[in-house]
Design a protein around this motif. Structure first.
Motif, PDB file in Angstrom:
ATOM      1  N   ARG A   1       0.815  -1.219   0.000  1.00 19.88           N
ATOM      2  CA  ARG A   1       0.000   0.000   0.000  1.00 19.88           C
ATOM      3  C   ARG A   1       0.856   1.280   0.000  1.00 19.88           C
ATOM      4  NH1 ARG A   1      -5.275  -1.663   3.624  1.00 19.88           N
ATOM      5  NH2 ARG A   1      -5.122  -3.907   3.233  1.00 19.88           N
ATOM      6  N   GLN A   2       2.170   1.081  -0.037  1.00 20.08           N
ATOM      7  CA  GLN A   2       3.043   2.254  -0.038  1.00 20.08           C
ATOM      8  C   GLN A   2       3.074   2.926  -1.410  1.00 20.08           C
ATOM      9  OE1 GLN A   2       4.281   3.337   2.937  1.00 20.08           O
ATOM     10  NE2 GLN A   2       3.002   1.605   3.565  1.00 20.08           N
ATOM     11  N   GLN A   3       3.190   4.238  -1.375  1.00 20.41           N
ATOM     12  CA  GLN A   3       3.274   5.017  -2.607  1.00 20.41           C
ATOM     13  C   GLN A   3       4.737   5.264  -2.956  1.00 20.41           C
ATOM     14  OE1 GLN A   3       1.205   8.409  -1.103  1.00 20.41           O
ATOM     15  NE2 GLN A   3      -0.824   7.583  -1.542  1.00 20.41           N
ATOM     16  N   ILE A   4       4.971   5.714  -4.175  1.00 21.22           N
ATOM     17  CA  ILE A   4       6.348   6.071  -4.567  1.00 21.22           C
ATOM     18  C   ILE A   4       6.609   7.505  -4.120  1.00 21.22           C
ATOM     19  CG2 ILE A   4       7.897   6.510  -6.499  1.00 21.22           C
ATOM     20  CD1 ILE A   4       6.676   4.195  -7.961  1.00 21.22           C
ATOM     21  N   ASN A   5       7.536   7.636  -3.218  1.00 23.17           N
ATOM     22  CA  ASN A   5       7.933   8.942  -2.705  1.00 23.17           C
ATOM     23  C   ASN A   5       9.446   8.898  -2.528  1.00 23.17           C
ATOM     24  OD1 ASN A   5       8.037  11.465  -1.620  1.00 23.17           O
ATOM     25  ND2 ASN A   5       6.977  10.951   0.290  1.00 23.17           N
ATOM     26  N   THR A   6      10.143   9.038  -3.628  1.00 26.16           N
ATOM     27  CA  THR A   6      11.591   8.846  -3.667  1.00 26.16           C
ATOM     28  C   THR A   6      12.303   9.613  -2.566  1.00 26.16           C
ATOM     29  OG1 THR A   6      11.480   8.539  -6.056  1.00 26.16           O
ATOM     30  CG2 THR A   6      13.644   8.988  -5.113  1.00 26.16           C
ATOM     31  N   GLY A   7      13.190   8.882  -1.878  1.00 22.30           N
ATOM     32  CA  GLY A   7      13.948   9.491  -0.788  1.00 22.30           C
ATOM     33  C   GLY A   7      13.381   9.168   0.574  1.00 22.30           C
ATOM     34  N   SER A   8      12.154   8.637   0.601  1.00 19.64           N
ATOM     35  CA  SER A   8      11.511   8.302   1.869  1.00 19.64           C
ATOM     36  C   SER A   8      11.744   6.838   2.224  1.00 19.64           C
ATOM     37  CB  SER A   8      10.004   8.561   1.768  1.00 19.64           C
ATOM     38  OG  SER A   8       9.314   7.968   2.848  1.00 19.64           O
ATOM     39  N   ASP A   9      11.839   6.567   3.526  1.00 20.64           N
ATOM     40  CA  ASP A   9      11.958   5.174   3.974  1.00 20.64           C
ATOM     41  C   ASP A   9      10.733   4.364   3.569  1.00 20.64           C
ATOM     42  OD1 ASP A   9      14.387   5.574   5.078  1.00 20.64           O
ATOM     43  OD2 ASP A   9      13.803   5.222   7.155  1.00 20.64           O
ATOM     44  N   TYR A  10       9.585   5.038   3.467  1.00 20.33           N
ATOM     45  CA  TYR A  10       8.334   4.356   3.165  1.00 20.33           C
ATOM     46  C   TYR A  10       8.058   4.223   1.667  1.00 20.33           C
ATOM     47  CZ  TYR A  10       7.216   5.248   8.091  1.00 20.33           C
ATOM     48  OH  TYR A  10       7.233   5.296   9.461  1.00 20.33           O
ATOM     49  N   SER A  11       8.943   4.752   0.843  1.00 22.11           N
ATOM     50  CA  SER A  11       8.687   4.738  -0.589  1.00 22.11           C
ATOM     51  C   SER A  11       8.681   3.327  -1.153  1.00 22.11           C
ATOM     52  CB  SER A  11       9.741   5.579  -1.321  1.00 22.11           C
ATOM     53  OG  SER A  11       9.494   5.575  -2.710  1.00 22.11           O
ATOM     54  N   ALA A  12       7.787   3.104  -2.097  1.00 22.03           N
ATOM     55  CA  ALA A  12       7.694   1.786  -2.728  1.00 22.03           C
ATOM     56  C   ALA A  12       8.953   1.445  -3.516  1.00 22.03           C
ATOM     57  CB  ALA A  12       6.477   1.740  -3.646  1.00 22.03           C
ATOM     58  N   ASP A  13       9.740   2.473  -3.875  1.00 24.24           N
ATOM     59  CA  ASP A  13      10.969   2.224  -4.629  1.00 24.24           C
ATOM     60  C   ASP A  13      12.224   2.434  -3.775  1.00 24.24           C
ATOM     61  OD1 ASP A  13      10.938   4.951  -4.312  1.00 24.24           O
ATOM     62  OD2 ASP A  13      11.423   5.434  -6.395  1.00 24.24           O
ATOM     63  N   ALA A  14      12.064   2.290  -2.459  1.00 24.60           N
ATOM     64  CA  ALA A  14      13.209   2.471  -1.553  1.00 24.60           C
ATOM     65  C   ALA A  14      14.278   1.418  -1.850  1.00 24.60           C
ATOM     66  CB  ALA A  14      12.757   2.355  -0.108  1.00 24.60           C
ATOM     67  N   PRO A  15      15.562   1.729  -1.658  1.00 25.39           N
ATOM     68  CA  PRO A  15      16.649   0.769  -1.886  1.00 25.39           C
ATOM     69  C   PRO A  15      16.458  -0.486  -1.029  1.00 25.39           C
ATOM     70  CG  PRO A  15      17.513   2.980  -1.575  1.00 25.39           C
ATOM     71  CD  PRO A  15      16.057   3.043  -1.226  1.00 25.39           C
ATOM     72  N   PRO A  16      16.963  -1.612  -1.474  1.00 22.28           N
ATOM     73  CA  PRO A  16      16.778  -2.888  -0.751  1.00 22.28           C
ATOM     74  C   PRO A  16      17.193  -2.824   0.714  1.00 22.28           C
ATOM     75  CG  PRO A  16      17.708  -3.292  -2.916  1.00 22.28           C
ATOM     76  CD  PRO A  16      17.696  -1.813  -2.738  1.00 22.28           C
TER      77      PRO A  16
END
Length: 280
Positions: free
Chosen positions: A26-41
């Motif tokens: 349910r996370q959205q893409i918000n680059t740079g955030s810990d909660y971002s769907a595209d956060a680094p592994p």
């Protein structure tokens, strides 16, 4: 131990990883955030571990007293708040995810009610609601308190550093210091001059401080008053003060305002007074 509550606890603990996976979907893409769907592994793995642990902590509150729950949750939120600040996560994101977490939590309780062979009554559900929602509310409350406390301490430290940098005492020799004042001196900065300059001068062990105003474009009565107070305080500490570098327009304004510099030792040229002090 209550059999139904124990069964719910075991269900939530056993499904903590699945819970986290559903929460992450349910996370959205918000680059740079810990909660971002595209956060680094590496970020995603850390958040997964924290969230799964969070699921277990909340479930544990089913059997804890209020004081025990608060002690457990406070320790977790303090650590997590520091981690979120380090990653520059916004408080609005935390609040949004708190709502997502709560919805997923109750969806898993609903799954438990449907799957269990135990007879779950409406009274049971309301009892769990009272315990778990109180815990979730306390999580958000203490997280915000910890988050804001860390942020305010950081801002306070930065403000102190800015004040020091805005009035740095430069050590020329072991006995002589230089305070170069540059730019506009407003009320806040002028009041900060006293504390920072006195502290730095005493710590440096100097006996003479040169105040260079060549970078100051305007001096009003308030600023002049603060400078006079500073020089008086330096005198009480046994530190001689010399004012230099007064620009023509500043001198003209001072005369128009009726400012009296007659009791202050002044020098027209910084280079000249420094050379003179070095030779003494």
């Amino acid at each position: 131990m209550n059999t139904k509550a124990d069964a719910l606890y075991q269900f939530l603990v056993e499904h903590a990883t699945d819970f986290t996976d559903d929460w992450l979907k349910r996370q959205q893409i918000n680059t740079g955030s810990d909660y971002s769907a595209d956060a680094p592994p590496e970020v995603m793995n850390r958040v997964k571990e924290q969230n799964s642990h969070y699921v277990r902590l909340v479930a544990k509150s089913l059997f804890q007293t209020e004081d025990e729950m608060k002690e457990t949750i406070s320790a977790w939120t303090s650590q997590t708040a520091a981690d979120r600040i380090k990653s520059n996560t916004q408080l609005t994101e935390v609040a949004w995810n708190s709502g997502v977490f709560r919805r997923v939590y109750w969806e898993y309780i609903q799954k438990f009610v449907k799957q269990t062979d135990l007879e779950i009554t409406l009274e049971d559900v309301f009892m769990w609601e009272k315990k778990l929602n109180y815990t979730l509310d306390y999580v958000l409350e203490t997280f915000i308190i910890s988050f804001m406390e860390i942020m305010m301490n950081r801002l306070s430290s930065q403000a102190s550093l800015i004040r020091e940098l805005s009035a740095p005492v430069i050590i020329i020799t072991k006995n002589v210091g230089l305070l170069p004042l540059i730019g506009e001196i407003d009320t806040t900065r002028a009041r900060g001059l006293m504390e920072t300059t006195l502290t730095q001068s005493v710590q440096a062990g100097i006996n003479t401080l040169v105040l260079d105003l060549s970078g100051v474009v305007m001096v009003d009565t308030m600023v002049a008053h603060q400078i006079f107070k500073l020089m008086d305080a330096l005198k009480l500490l046994g530190i001689q003060s010399i004012m230099t570098g007064i620009r023509p327009e500043v001198a003209q304004t001072a005369v128009q305002l009726g400012l009296d510099f007659s009791g202050i030792m002044t020098a027209g040229d910084l280079q000249h007074i420094i050379k003179k002090l070095l030779l003494n």
